[in-house]
Write an enzyme that holds these catalytic residues in place. Structure first.
Site, PDB file in Angstrom:
ATOM      1  N   CYS A   1      24.678 -29.836 -80.408  1.00 36.00           N
ATOM      2  CA  CYS A   1      25.561 -28.891 -81.062  1.00 36.00           C
ATOM      3  C   CYS A   1      26.569 -28.380 -80.040  1.00 36.00           C
ATOM      4  O   CYS A   1      26.707 -28.931 -78.959  1.00 36.00           O
ATOM      5  CB  CYS A   1      24.755 -27.727 -81.640  1.00 36.00           C
ATOM      6  SG  CYS A   1      23.420 -28.232 -82.753  1.00 36.00           S
TER       7      CYS A   1
ATOM      8  N   GLU B   1      17.660 -30.477 -78.177  1.00 36.48           N
ATOM      9  CA  GLU B   1      16.400 -30.583 -78.914  1.00 36.48           C
ATOM     10  C   GLU B   1      15.230 -30.183 -78.009  1.00 36.48           C
ATOM     11  O   GLU B   1      15.196 -30.540 -76.829  1.00 36.48           O
ATOM     12  CB  GLU B   1      16.161 -32.028 -79.398  1.00 36.48           C
ATOM     13  CG  GLU B   1      17.368 -32.711 -80.019  1.00 36.48           C
ATOM     14  CD  GLU B   1      17.837 -32.090 -81.319  1.00 36.48           C
ATOM     15  OE1 GLU B   1      17.032 -31.381 -81.963  1.00 36.48           O
ATOM     16  OE2 GLU B   1      19.003 -32.306 -81.681  1.00 36.48           O
TER      17      GLU B   1
END
Length: 624
Positions: free
Chosen positions: A2, A71
């Site tokens: 992101c 992640e």
């Protein structure tokens, strides 16, 4: 992955501007949180908990807020431990960070397995915590201005907040010596990268940074060879399994070399979905690996998608590529990733695995052999004699590979350019005095001191030269590639995961006896691993490494448009003319650009810095 950003003040307009500049990283969702002390922004590429992972995210009473890029692969195990005392509202890995912080404070980071960069705002304590994964796969930049901390996944949002894009001449000197600026420097004055494996704590307009991870145990494993092979296999398999944690399909970059092929071999055993592999071809037989990729794909019964990259495509996209890189690295690999990630996206994928990192862990660079041989020569012969032979050999033509290799070994043995390991130098020491106008001895010494600090690590036993070289490369060679790789892949919203760079596998690999890292061939252990567990066909196990850089030499030789663009950009750049003596540069390097891969590579590096200066100094990067 992101995009994340923030400012330590309440500023809705600024945070929305920063979010806008990170949209390419997270085109599927965005959000922000603002209070009297902080502004946090997030753009989302949805990979885990597609419906419920909106950020910024807070705890039950709204006192702690988090934004994350990347992640947390072990989030399910962590969640099981935390559910006894905490209420979860999503299935997201991000929410685990909030409750881990509530339980362990800043020490939470040692529990994480993954690739990440995140910010946690504790409104009760008025503390901002920034952290980055151990290898620096996910980027994090910051600056201090007007007693405020500004941070972001990329540099452009920081520049958009009134930070002038001035040149950091220390970062520039590092680029001209080592191919990239060295952490924490960037090419932009006052803008720094948070170092991998670090935590930054901001409180009361002051900040501290501390390292939470490094390799500490270098003592060789006291195990038989076969047990070491099994241990590495199980560590790598565990890492591949973690890398497959996703709520969307996962593909793989497949070069046809041994590293990515081994990852695919394990992936094909552990992944229940159909696998798509992606390969980039340059269309020239002598430098192409697609035939090897086809063999590996057929062996594992996976779909192979091949993209052929023409130099014209590179020419027409160079501004966008350099703009995506922001703080360039003098290498060609990131150009390949820019186009390959766009190809992956067009096939409906947004997560891929990569074989990156294996060379640093298992002794994969031919340069390591050179260093070991040079060390033997320097122990046997007087330096004066070695230097005399070196200067004689240095007059040989640059397009003779064997002579070039001998010259490099003699150079290392002579004591020139210490810490030269896998060839990661841009301009050599004696060349810098002739070609460069902008580097003085003090600047040069500071650059070398950064490398020396790691090379001289007192935890590495005496005599472990190969380990020292690998340790330096792990910190200074691969990390710039990772951070730039992130940005060119995320230009098309594609997340790349690196199973070889799980910190537990790294720690184990640095304890492999040196005699088992290079034994007959580079990366002996993983070749034996592939053979033992039948991960690869025999013709792949025994083949030598083939790099992507050789495309440059071919294009300089055979594509006039490409060569003309690169050379005209260099000669037309006022910035380059101030920095480099172009007459000597042409005589020593440019005239050999079509004959020598190394000179092609260095010419490309000068071109990139000229492009960078044009895009970020002359034009307004926020309006590009």
């Amino acid at each position: 992955m992101c995009g994340i950003c923030g400012i330590t003040r309440s500023d809705k307009e600024a945070i929305r501007k920063m979010i806008k500049l990170l949209e390419h990283r997270g085109p599927e969702d965005s959000g922000y949180y603002i209070d009297d002390y902080i502004s946090l922004g997030h753009t989302r590429l949805s990979i885990i908990d597609i419906e419920g992972g909106h950020q910024p995210m807070c705890n039950e009473d709204g006192s702690i807020w988090v934004i994350m890029n990347g992640e947390i692969f072990n989030y399910k195990e962590l969640r099981e431990r935390l559910e006894k005392n905490h209420q979860f509202n999503t299935n997201s890995d991000t929410e685990v960070l909030i409750h881990l912080y509530e339980e362990f404070g800043v020490n939470m980071v040692s529990s994480l397995v993954g690739q990440f960069a995140f910010a946690i705002w504790d409104s009760n304590e008025k503390v901002l915590l920034l952290s980055r994964d151990r290898m620096g796969i996910c980027p994090m930049y910051y600056t201090i201005t007007d007693d405020n901390l500004i941070f972001s996944s990329e540099i452009k949002p920081i520049l958009a907040n009134g930070v002038e894009p001035e040149i950091n001449y220390y970062g520039l000197a590092e680029y001209l010596i080592f191919q990239s600026s060295l952490k924490p420097n960037t090419l932009f004055k006052g803008i720094y990268e948070l170092e991998p494996g670090s935590v930054l704590i901001w409180k009361e307009n002051k900040y501290t940074i501390h390292k939470y991870w490094d390799i500490h145990n270098f003592l060789p494993l006291n195990k038989p060879e076969n047990e070491i092979i099994s241990l590495i296999y199980h560590r790598l398999t565990e890492s591949v399994k973690y890398s497959l944690v996703s709520d969307v399909p996962v593909g793989i970059y497949l070069s046809g070399g041994i590293d990515s092929s081994i990852v695919l071999g394990i992936m094909s055993k552990e992944y229940s979905e159909d696998i798509n592999a992606f390969n980039l071809s340059f269309g020239y037989e002598e430098i192409d690996e697609k035939e090897y990729a086809k063999i590996v794909a057929e062996f594992n019964n996976v779909n192979l998608n091949i993209l052929t990259l023409e130099p014209e495509k590179v020419v027409h996209n160079l501004d966008r590529i350099v703009f995506s890189m922001e703080d360039p690295i003098a290498d060609f690999g990131e150009i390949k990733d820019y186009f390959l990630s766009n190809f992956v996206k067009s096939r409906g994928f947004k997560v891929v695995l990569s074989g990156g990192g294996s060379d640093e862990l298992f002794g994969g660079y031919g340069g390591y052999r050179d260093v070991l041989l040079a060390e033997k020569i320097s122990n046997l012969l007087p330096k004066k004699l070695i230097r005399g032979v070196y200067f004689l050999v240095s007059k040989s033509p640059d397009n003779l590979p064997k002579i070039t290799g001998i010259r490099k070994i003699l150079r290392i043995a002579s004591g020139f350019d210490p810490y030269l390991t896998n060839g990661g130098l841009f301009f050599l020491k004696d060349e810098r005095g002739k070609i460069l106008k902008s580097i003085n001895e003090e600047v040069e010494k500071k650059a070398y001191d950064k490398i020396k600090k790691y090379y001289s690590n007192d935890k590495i036993p005496n005599g472990y030269t190969l380990t020292r070289c690998q340790y330096v490369d792990l910190h200074f060679y691969i990390q710039p590639h990772l951070i730039h790789g992130d940005k060119v892949n995320m230009a098309h919203a594609v997340e790349v995961r690196y199973p070889y760079l799980d910190h537990r596998l790294i720690e184990t690999s640095f304890r492999i006896p040196e005699s088992l890292r290079i034994k007959g061939a580079e990366k002996y252990i993983i070749r034996k691993l592939a053979e033992k567990y039948r991960l690869l066909p025999k013709e792949i196990i025994g083949r030598r490494k083939m790099g992507f850089r050789s495309a440059l030499e071919v294009w300089f030789s055979e594509n006039k448009e490409f060569k003309d663009l690169v050379t005209s950009t260099i000669y037309d750049s006022e910035f380059i003319r101030k920095m480099i003596d172009l007459t000597k540069f042409e005589r020593l390097i440019l005239k050999n650009v079509s004959k020598s891969n190394w000179h092609a590579h260095r010419t490309w590096g000068v071109f990139l810095i000229a492009k960078w200066y044009d895009l970020f100094e002359v034009s307004n990067p926020c309006e590009y």
